[in-house]
Design a protein around this motif. Sequence first.
Motif, PDB file in Angstrom:
ATOM      1  N   LEU A 257      87.572  23.428 102.616  1.00 57.10           N
ATOM      2  CA  LEU A 257      87.067  22.126 103.055  1.00 57.10           C
ATOM      3  C   LEU A 257      87.922  21.551 104.173  1.00 57.10           C
ATOM      4  O   LEU A 257      87.395  20.989 105.150  1.00 57.10           O
ATOM      5  N   LEU A 258      89.216  21.689 104.072  1.00 54.30           N
ATOM      6  CA  LEU A 258      90.099  21.155 105.108  1.00 54.30           C
ATOM      7  C   LEU A 258      89.950  21.942 106.411  1.00 54.30           C
ATOM      8  O   LEU A 258      90.033  21.365 107.506  1.00 54.30           O
ATOM      9  N   ASP A 259      89.721  23.248 106.319  1.00 48.83           N
ATOM     10  CA  ASP A 259      89.459  24.043 107.525  1.00 48.83           C
ATOM     11  C   ASP A 259      88.204  23.557 108.218  1.00 48.83           C
ATOM     12  O   ASP A 259      88.174  23.394 109.449  1.00 48.83           O
ATOM     13  N   TRP A 260      87.139  23.321 107.450  1.00 53.55           N
ATOM     14  CA  TRP A 260      85.883  22.860 108.035  1.00 53.55           C
ATOM     15  C   TRP A 260      85.991  21.430 108.536  1.00 53.55           C
ATOM     16  O   TRP A 260      85.340  21.058 109.514  1.00 53.55           O
ATOM     17  N   GLY A 264      85.274  19.674 112.584  1.00 51.06           N
ATOM     18  CA  GLY A 264      84.428  18.575 113.011  1.00 51.06           C
ATOM     19  C   GLY A 264      83.478  18.033 111.965  1.00 51.06           C
ATOM     20  O   GLY A 264      82.622  17.200 112.289  1.00 51.06           O
ATOM     21  N   LEU A 265      83.599  18.471 110.705  1.00 48.50           N
ATOM     22  CA  LEU A 265      82.758  17.943 109.639  1.00 48.50           C
ATOM     23  C   LEU A 265      83.628  17.107 108.702  1.00 48.50           C
ATOM     24  O   LEU A 265      84.401  17.645 107.927  1.00 48.50           O
ATOM     25  N   PRO A 266      83.496  15.789 108.753  1.00 52.42           N
ATOM     26  CA  PRO A 266      84.415  14.935 108.000  1.00 52.42           C
ATOM     27  C   PRO A 266      84.143  14.870 106.506  1.00 52.42           C
ATOM     28  O   PRO A 266      85.009  14.424 105.746  1.00 52.42           O
ATOM     29  N   GLY A 267      82.964  15.277 106.053  1.00 54.45           N
ATOM     30  CA  GLY A 267      82.630  15.137 104.641  1.00 54.45           C
ATOM     31  C   GLY A 267      81.897  16.349 104.110  1.00 54.45           C
ATOM     32  O   GLY A 267      81.478  17.233 104.873  1.00 54.45           O
ATOM     33  N   PHE A 268      81.704  16.370 102.786  1.00 55.76           N
ATOM     34  CA  PHE A 268      81.080  17.518 102.135  1.00 55.76           C
ATOM     35  C   PHE A 268      80.203  17.053 100.981  1.00 55.76           C
ATOM     36  O   PHE A 268      80.530  16.084 100.288  1.00 55.76           O
TER      37      PHE A 268
END
Length: 323
Positions: A257-260, A264-268
């Motif tokens: 998640l931190l890599d993504w 440029g993707l702040p949330g999941f």
Amino acid sequence: MTIEDGFSVQSSRTDQVTGRLDAVLIAARVAPLTRGIGLMPTVIVTHTEPFHISKAIATLDYASHGRAGVRVRVSGRPEEAAHFGRRACPLPPGELLDEAADYVEAVRRLWDSWEDDAEIRDAATGRFIDRGKLHYVDFAGPFFSVRGPSITPRPPQGQPVVSALGHGTAAYRLIATSADVGFVTPGDAGQARAIATEIRDAGGGRVRLFADLAVFLGATAAEAASRQARLDERAGYAFSSDATVFTGTPAQLAGLLLDWQRAGLPGFRLRPGAIPDDLEAITRGLVPELQQRGAFRTGYEAGTLRGLLGLGRPASRYASARS
């Protein structure tokens, strides 16, 4: 929390048919039993009307004290269209998404049709509202014509959060132009970066992007893989998803998640592979891991869903026009 919905049963296999409960009504039932968390039911905009949904989501915003949102979804299935009889056959995919954009614009205008201080509630004079602060929206788009105003006062958030799920350019355009939150399904950090750039270039620089992942978690990677294999065997087929399927430990998922996020993707948006096991692994394993890394909240810093997402409360467009 997003709540899925649709106008078809959840499996075509006769031994696995599962019916559906209405997502908006589930959210309304859950609202008074929860605090902090946002509630975002799915609405099929292809076969519903903007006036009805604007009223339903505004009501949910009151029931949740400002924690409501809505995920708009289109349907191109002929069997679902047959439930309603509005059209002989579904529109092409591009037109379905254009219709969805029209729908969202009508809904947003209806939410704005009452100014924030339109309610007077003066028992002495018998005046409930200031009619000068209710506005016809007079919306006329390619697919909908809505006069308004709404019959529901302006929601606590002003505009409940609108979201959409996208898998390609046409849906990314809907996210960029009509949504506050976009759910996307990259396969790796490179795709995450490319999707974020495409949506931003389409005018979605203000949109909060969330990557979807289906997750199977365990104390070790081998345990997670073994559990998923047992579930596949019991189901009689291998689990698949439109989103990336992650199998591993909470710590490994936190690293992904931190890599993504750096891409440029702040949330999941995490889809538990099995409930309650993977939901509990997310809340009791992943969340503490992210908190230890300084990457997840330890409390709710705002009382509304817009506030939690860093979105301001917009003024009514009609109040601005009048002033």
